[in-house]
Design an enzyme around this catalytic site. Structure first.
Site, PDB file in Angstrom:
ATOM      1  N   ASN A   1      -6.865   3.270 -11.854  1.00 33.05           N
ATOM      2  CA  ASN A   1      -5.824   2.293 -11.547  1.00 33.05           C
ATOM      3  C   ASN A   1      -4.465   2.903 -11.836  1.00 33.05           C
ATOM      4  OD1 ASN A   1      -4.660  -0.318 -10.936  1.00 33.05           O
ATOM      5  ND2 ASN A   1      -4.344  -0.585 -13.148  1.00 33.05           N
TER       6      ASN A   1
ATOM      7  N   GLY B   1       0.769  -1.242   0.000  1.00 36.59           N
ATOM      8  CA  GLY B   1       0.000   0.000   0.000  1.00 36.59           C
ATOM      9  C   GLY B   1       0.798   1.289   0.000  1.00 36.59           C
TER      10      GLY B   1
ATOM     11  N   GLU C   1       5.199   7.046  -9.379  1.00 40.48           N
ATOM     12  CA  GLU C   1       3.818   6.623  -9.065  1.00 40.48           C
ATOM     13  C   GLU C   1       3.243   7.464  -7.933  1.00 40.48           C
ATOM     14  OE1 GLU C   1       3.041   2.400  -8.676  1.00 40.48           O
ATOM     15  OE2 GLU C   1       4.884   1.918  -9.724  1.00 40.48           O
TER      16      GLU C   1
ATOM     17  N   HIS D   1      -0.637   1.801 -13.052  1.00 43.56           N
ATOM     18  CA  HIS D   1       0.085   0.692 -13.677  1.00 43.56           C
ATOM     19  C   HIS D   1       1.547   1.091 -13.833  1.00 43.56           C
ATOM     20  CE1 HIS D   1       0.680  -2.849 -16.105  1.00 43.56           C
ATOM     21  NE2 HIS D   1       1.335  -2.100 -16.970  1.00 43.56           N
TER      22      HIS D   1
ATOM     23  N   MET E   1      -4.683  -6.804  -6.711  1.00 43.96           N
ATOM     24  CA  MET E   1      -4.260  -7.866  -7.622  1.00 43.96           C
ATOM     25  C   MET E   1      -5.380  -8.825  -8.040  1.00 43.96           C
ATOM     26  SD  MET E   1      -1.254  -6.845  -8.072  1.00 43.96           S
ATOM     27  CE  MET E   1      -0.438  -8.169  -8.959  1.00 43.96           C
TER      28      MET E   1
HETATM   29  C1  GRF Z   1       2.699  -0.583  -7.820  1.00 41.74           C
HETATM   30  O1  GRF Z   1       3.873  -0.674  -8.560  1.00 41.74           O
HETATM   31  C2  GRF Z   1       1.516  -0.404  -8.719  1.00 41.74           C
HETATM   32  O2  GRF Z   1       1.797   0.358  -9.845  1.00 41.74           O
HETATM   33  C3  GRF Z   1       1.201  -1.819  -9.103  1.00 41.74           C
HETATM   34  O3  GRF Z   1       1.428  -2.581  -7.948  1.00 41.74           O
HETATM   35  C4  GRF Z   1       2.366  -1.902  -7.119  1.00 41.74           C
HETATM   36  C5  GRF Z   1       1.707  -1.692  -5.803  1.00 41.74           C
HETATM   37  O4  GRF Z   1       2.559  -1.131  -4.854  1.00 41.74           O
HETATM   38  N1  GRF Z   1      -0.118  -1.913  -9.671  1.00 41.74           N
HETATM   39  P1  GRF Z   1       1.965  -0.507  -3.534  1.00 41.74           P
HETATM   40  O5  GRF Z   1       1.139  -1.593  -2.858  1.00 41.74           O
HETATM   41  O6  GRF Z   1       1.155   0.695  -3.892  1.00 41.74           O
HETATM   42  O7  GRF Z   1       3.180  -0.160  -2.708  1.00 41.74           O
END
Ligand code: GRF
Length: 216
Positions: free
Chosen positions: A110, A14, A177, A112, A93
């Site tokens: 979302n 998270g 991100e 990615h 997931m």
């Molecule tokens: C991130 O790299 C996101 O882009 C992908 O899964 C990972 C999740 O990481 N979908 P987190 O749980 O937000 O640290």
């Protein structure tokens, strides 16, 4: 304008969730994180959310066996119970079916870890390295039934460095991100994103193509 009530769906640590929680601490941010939902009871992110004083729910997919519609029904019920207006997937997931996705048109986001449409699916950093790509990054997009294919809201790029491993590249992409997800949610919560012919317009202007992005 009242702040939009947002739920974040997670499966793991998270860190993107935490970035959204941090951004929403600012009272001028147009969204509040009203709920964090995990499909895995052991997800570390649940502890982080609780520590931040955010309501959490677990909808454990394993208890529904192969019955996806029952799982998604339970998810939808939890979102309705908390009067959620926007849903952010952050390392969630599970694939969601069209029946669920279509309940949240332009309200389901979302993140990615690749510059879509390149490298849809899993193991994006490994595949980017194998392909010898020079610019990699992350994308926030609206979710549509087809995986990793919805209208792109925002992207952030990094340069692949000589000697990068999957881990070093992933770490630099993760920084991006954490920057772009709060920006994307802000734009959506402010009602500044419109979808036309499958593409996002921000304040009426098309989102730049990934090839035009400068690495952060
Ligand atoms: C991130 O790299 C996101 O882009 C992908 O899964 C990972 C999740 O990481 N979908 P987190 O749980 O937000 O640290």
């Amino acid at each position: 304008m009242s702040r939009k009530r947002v739920a974040i769906l997670i499966s793991g640590r998270g860190s993107n969730m935490a970035a959204l929680i941090e951004a929403a601490k600012d009272e001028s941010y147009p969204a509040e994180i009203a709920l964090v939902v995990s499909n895995r009871p052991e997800a570390g992110g649940l502890l982080v959310a609780r520590a931040a004083g955010i309501a959490t729910e677990t909808v454990d997919h394993a208890t529904f066996g192969k019955n996806r519609s029952a799982f998604e029904g339970a998810l939808q019920a939890v979102l309705e119970k908390h009067r959620i207006e926007i849903v952010c997937l952050a390392g969630f997931m599970r694939l969601l079916t069209a029946a669920f996705v279509n309940k949240w048109p332009q309200r389901l986001l979302n993140i990615h870890p690749a510059l879509l449409p390149a490298f849809k699916g899993l193991d994006t950093h490994k595949r980017a390295l194998e392909a010898g790509t020079e610019t990699h990054g992350a994308t926030v997009h609206f979710v549509v039934p087809e995986m990793d294919s919805g209208p792109i809201i925002i992207q952030g790029a990094v340069k692949v460095r000589p000697g990068d491993s999957e881990e070093t590249l992933a770490a630099r992409v993760l920084v991006v991100e954490h920057r772009i997800y709060p920006k994307a949610l802000k734009l959506v919560a402010e009602g500044r994103v419109r979808v036309e012919s499958g593409r996002c317009l921000i304040d009426g202007v098309p989102v730049p193509d990934a090839s035009e992005l400068l690495p952060m």
